[in-house]
Design a protein around this motif. Sequence first.
Motif, PDB file in Angstrom:
ATOM      1  N   THR A 102     -44.632  67.884 -16.874  1.00 42.63           N
ATOM      2  CA  THR A 102     -43.378  68.003 -17.627  1.00 42.63           C
ATOM      3  C   THR A 102     -42.824  69.407 -17.435  1.00 42.63           C
ATOM      4  O   THR A 102     -42.983  70.286 -18.288  1.00 42.63           O
ATOM      5  CB  THR A 102     -43.617  67.741 -19.124  1.00 42.63           C
ATOM      6  OG1 THR A 102     -44.650  68.620 -19.598  1.00 42.63           O
ATOM      7  CG2 THR A 102     -44.039  66.294 -19.356  1.00 42.63           C
ATOM      8  N   CYS A 103     -42.183  69.626 -16.292  1.00 44.87           N
ATOM      9  CA  CYS A 103     -41.540  70.911 -15.987  1.00 44.87           C
ATOM     10  C   CYS A 103     -40.062  70.770 -16.349  1.00 44.87           C
ATOM     11  O   CYS A 103     -39.299  70.107 -15.637  1.00 44.87           O
ATOM     12  CB  CYS A 103     -41.721  71.258 -14.514  1.00 44.87           C
ATOM     13  SG  CYS A 103     -40.946  72.814 -14.007  1.00 44.87           S
ATOM     14  N   ALA A 104     -39.661  71.390 -17.457  1.00 46.40           N
ATOM     15  CA  ALA A 104     -38.305  71.193 -17.971  1.00 46.40           C
ATOM     16  C   ALA A 104     -37.236  71.800 -17.077  1.00 46.40           C
ATOM     17  O   ALA A 104     -36.142  71.246 -16.947  1.00 46.40           O
ATOM     18  CB  ALA A 104     -38.209  71.791 -19.385  1.00 46.40           C
ATOM     19  N   ASP A 105     -37.551  72.920 -16.447  1.00 45.64           N
ATOM     20  CA  ASP A 105     -36.539  73.611 -15.643  1.00 45.64           C
ATOM     21  C   ASP A 105     -37.168  74.082 -14.333  1.00 45.64           C
ATOM     22  O   ASP A 105     -37.469  75.266 -14.162  1.00 45.64           O
ATOM     23  CB  ASP A 105     -35.988  74.809 -16.430  1.00 45.64           C
ATOM     24  CG  ASP A 105     -34.838  75.500 -15.712  1.00 45.64           C
ATOM     25  OD1 ASP A 105     -34.195  74.847 -14.862  1.00 45.64           O
ATOM     26  OD2 ASP A 105     -34.592  76.692 -15.996  1.00 45.64           O
ATOM     27  N   PRO A 106     -37.397  73.163 -13.381  1.00 42.95           N
ATOM     28  CA  PRO A 106     -38.065  73.548 -12.131  1.00 42.95           C
ATOM     29  C   PRO A 106     -37.232  74.505 -11.290  1.00 42.95           C
ATOM     30  O   PRO A 106     -36.021  74.337 -11.154  1.00 42.95           O
ATOM     31  CB  PRO A 106     -38.260  72.208 -11.419  1.00 42.95           C
ATOM     32  CG  PRO A 106     -37.229  71.303 -11.999  1.00 42.95           C
ATOM     33  CD  PRO A 106     -37.051  71.735 -13.422  1.00 42.95           C
ATOM     34  N   LYS A 107     -37.898  75.513 -10.743  1.00 40.29           N
ATOM     35  CA  LYS A 107     -37.276  76.496  -9.862  1.00 40.29           C
ATOM     36  C   LYS A 107     -37.977  76.472  -8.506  1.00 40.29           C
ATOM     37  O   LYS A 107     -39.178  76.190  -8.418  1.00 40.29           O
ATOM     38  CB  LYS A 107     -37.382  77.906 -10.456  1.00 40.29           C
ATOM     39  CG  LYS A 107     -36.769  78.069 -11.840  1.00 40.29           C
ATOM     40  CD  LYS A 107     -35.263  77.899 -11.815  1.00 40.29           C
ATOM     41  CE  LYS A 107     -34.661  78.175 -13.194  1.00 40.29           C
ATOM     42  NZ  LYS A 107     -33.198  77.937 -13.222  1.00 40.29           N
TER      43      LYS A 107
END
Length: 348
Positions: free
Chosen positions: A268-273
């Motif tokens: 659960t990576c809310a804001d992947p970069k």
Amino acid sequence: MAFRTTIILALLLTSPVVPAQAQFTMLDSAQDAQVAPVDGAESGASPPPAIATPCGTQPMTIARMTWPSAALLSEIHARVLKQAYGCDARVIPGDLAATTSSMGSTGQPAMAPEMWVTRIADVWNGAVDAQMLRSAAPTYDTTTFEGWFVPSYMNASDGSALTAAGLTTLLAGAGTTPVRFISCPADWACSVINRNLIKAQGLADRLEIVEPANRFEMDALIAEAVSRRENFVFYYWQPNAVLAQLDFKALDMGAFDEAAMKCLAAATCADPKPSAFPSELVVSAVAEWVFTEAPNVAGYFQRATLPIAEMNRLLAQANEPGATIEGVAERFVAEHSDIWQAWTGGTP
């Protein structure tokens, strides 16, 4: 590479767990120097004690790990040491943790040519602290062993280098239908990273993720896509025969960002970069006694870095019908003195 071993390696390569930092000490150039003989008649000094052989007084044993790339390196080094230095080098079975522990307590085996030290950092650091072994040269000419690839027939229209960030432009020529991204099996850690990376690169609408059931299906999907000259992207790791058997290009994944990778590895990576895959420290491990008793051999291991592309080719040869690890090693030594003579300090 044996499939089970490769799967384990792939899991480890993509594990979100950050290992303890391993110590890494390159050989001092002085360790590779020839010691000038002392003229006892003129100086009156006693000559230094003679070394019994150029290879030292202890057994010159080389650990052969269970996966093919490490096995190939052990057989290659045994042959070069015999040919170049006259060493009676023997190959013995090895294992990452067990070999490191043995080297740290007994000095045997004398060396291990493909030591993935970040995976056994605690054992490795203990052996280094005990001054029983050292790291010599990096095993390969790269420290990043996994990433994204495309077949060579997918060329950037402007001739620019292929990058993960530039996939949007590259895929624009493939039409409006999403192209396949062949990932790894869903129960591998890399599958989570790939899903999040695709989102981070803004490619969710351009790539159709395919997660094969196992390594066999993964390789079959890649081979079938190439045979159809399909436009596609896939994840893979090195060293591996597949990347030499078929013509692929690696995508530049950009810089590694530790914070970004921690999120990418989370389900659960809310804001992947975006981030490159993490690097690995892979070295030749050499017992301390080799430096004092056989400095020329120690110098050899200081220079023995193999191009990763060459190992991929060797693994492809090992996959040919009737091929053996020993036979491929013999062929390398016979045909590629241009590579290994540089390890001995000689001129091809």
